[in-house]
Design a protein around this motif. Structure first.
Motif: not given
Length: 181
Positions: A121-125
């Motif tokens: 949900a949150y990681s930009s990787c």
């Protein structure tokens, strides 16, 4: 001397028979089976290894049986996997700001969601789609700050470490496994 001549004659005969088999059979498996049958059924070839000077030789390569030689030839011992060096298996969540770090740590503290779903949900990787999993890697694979945390003996296995700032942003890291250390 007779044994050597017999061996040479047998070996020449086997090669010519193998070439003949190769002309008639285009399928590699059939060709290999043909060579195997020619070698096994050629009594002179087998007897050259088991009689005369070859049987009395002190050399270990000549004392081994015919089938031992075949097995050793295909054992592939020289190409076994190298010993496992220093490696780490880790997961992470990459975010751009400290505010996002606080939000992610709040979600973790709630305990309603697992690390993998929070990473998704949150990681930009791109690893976020795999629950933040980076797999196993050796020292020097990741950026310096990331490597230092992952390979540090003070970093506890299974605990969230961070935020660790790199040129990519802020990482929350979980080291799952360490080997070779």
């Amino acid at each position: 001397s007779n044994s050597c001549t017999s061996l040479f004659t047998s070996f020449t005969k086997i090669l010519s028979n193998a070439r003949m088999c190769g002309r008639y059979f285009k399928n590699v498996a059939v060709w290999m089976a043909c060579i195997f049958v020619v070698v096994i059924t050629d009594v002179q070839f087998v007897s050259a290894f088991t009689a005369g000077r070859f049987a009395k030789s002190k050399s270990s390569s000549l004392r081994m049986g015919f089938f031992d030689g075949l097995q050793k030839a295909f054992a592939n011992e020289s190409y076994s996997a190298p010993p496992e060096g220093k490696k780490v298996t880790a997961r992470h969540i990459l975010v751009k700001s400290l505010e996002e770090v606080d939000e992610v740590l709040g979600k973790v503290a709630e305990g309603k969601e697992g690390f993998a779903s929070i990473a998704a949900a949150y990681s930009s990787c791109p690893s976020g789609s795999r629950g933040g999993s980076l797999g196993s890697f050796s020292p020097g694979t990741m950026v310096k700050e990331f490597d230092e945390v992952c390979f540090s003996p003070e970093t506890k296995i299974g605990e969230i470490i961070g935020p660790v700032q790199t040129k990519f942003g802020y990482h929350l890291i979980v080291v799952d496994k360490r080997t070779g250390m």
